[in-house]
Write an enzyme that holds these catalytic residues in place. Structure first.
Site, PDB file in Angstrom:
ATOM      1  N   LEU A 179       0.862  -1.172   0.000  1.00  0.00           N
ATOM      2  CA  LEU A 179       0.000   0.000   0.000  1.00  0.00           C
ATOM      3  C   LEU A 179       0.901   1.225   0.000  1.00  0.00           C
ATOM      4  O   LEU A 179       2.002   1.191   0.562  1.00  0.00           O
ATOM      5  CB  LEU A 179      -0.906   0.030   1.244  1.00  0.00           C
ATOM      6  N   ASP A 180       0.439   2.307  -0.611  1.00  0.00           N
ATOM      7  CA  ASP A 180       1.195   3.557  -0.571  1.00  0.00           C
ATOM      8  C   ASP A 180       1.458   3.975   0.869  1.00  0.00           C
ATOM      9  O   ASP A 180       0.691   3.645   1.788  1.00  0.00           O
ATOM     10  CB  ASP A 180       0.405   4.684  -1.256  1.00  0.00           C
ATOM     11  N   ARG A 181       2.502   4.731   1.070  1.00  0.00           N
ATOM     12  CA  ARG A 181       2.863   5.224   2.404  1.00  0.00           C
ATOM     13  C   ARG A 181       1.677   5.872   3.113  1.00  0.00           C
ATOM     14  O   ARG A 181       1.458   5.650   4.302  1.00  0.00           O
ATOM     15  CB  ARG A 181       4.004   6.239   2.278  1.00  0.00           C
TER      16      ARG A 181
END
Length: 220
Positions: free
Chosen positions: A66-68
């Site tokens: 998942l993105d940061r």
């Protein structure tokens, strides 16, 4: 074919200080990732969810990311056989993923589909862009859940898992995600976080074959 599905639901808030597994067994670790935390080590930032889980539970292998700034359900493997088994499900698109987001504006209609190919915008990376010549196939289905003043809550069902896919696709239909510092542009108003959450994930357990379904509602 599995004969039943085990549903694991929680309203636990994802925080940096208390990352507790939704599932922990000999094969898997499933957690609710908090926002503002990398899934894996970055070039200049080593603190990440994977490193924290390894400190607590030992070997932790990356299945997906998942993105940061995106929160929500993530699954890691504890050994290579489990890694291969679950990765194959992601590659064959037999997993089910569901996201929830707040977006600026209101999409047209109650539901729809965004089918636009994406690729990295090399001069401006990590930004992604739409490219009909060299982009990779990317498909997102969306459903309007509610309207909240100048924003709307939407359900997002990605068929593919391209980098920044949901963020870019929502921008392309005129409804960038609230708090998106990469794609929301002039809409930004000092939000504390990106309002994008991976609220549900289902897949088959690598050992038992049991269908697992994790539900973790957004806390925004």
């Amino acid at each position: 074919m599995t004969s039943y599905c085990r549903i694991i639901s929680t309203r636990m808030t994802a925080t940096h200080d208390a990352i507790k597994p939704l599932l922990l067994d000999d094969d898997l670790i499933v957690v609710n990732k908090p926002p503002h935390l990398l899934s894996v080590p970055g070039r200049y930032e080593k603190d990440c969810l994977q490193a924290r889980l390894e400190t607590l539970f030992g070997t932790t292998l990356v299945i997906h990311r998942l993105d940061r700034d995106t929160s929500g359900v993530m699954v890691y493997a504890r050994h290579k056989d489990a890694l291969r088994a679950v990765q194959q499900q992601f590659e064959r698109q037999t997993t089910n993923k569901e996201y929830e987001a707040l977006v600026y504006g209101k999409p047209r209609g109650q539901r729809g589909c965004v089918n636009l190919p994406t690729m990295v915008d090399w001069p401006n990376r990590p930004l992604q862009m739409i490219c009909h010549c060299d982009g990779r196939y990317a498909l997102t289905r969306w459903q309007l859940l509610s309207q909240q003043g100048s924003t709307c809550r939407v359900r997002l069902l990605p068929q593919t898992g391209r980098s920044h896919q949901l963020r870019l696709h929502m921008q392309q239909i005129g409804c960038p995600i609230v708090g998106d510092t990469l794609y929301a542009g002039e809409h930004l108003n000092g939000e504390a976080r990106l309002m994008l959450h991976a609220r549900a994930l289902s897949f088959n357990h690598p050992s038992s074959g049991e269908r697992l379904q994790f539900n973790c509602p957004a806390d925004f």
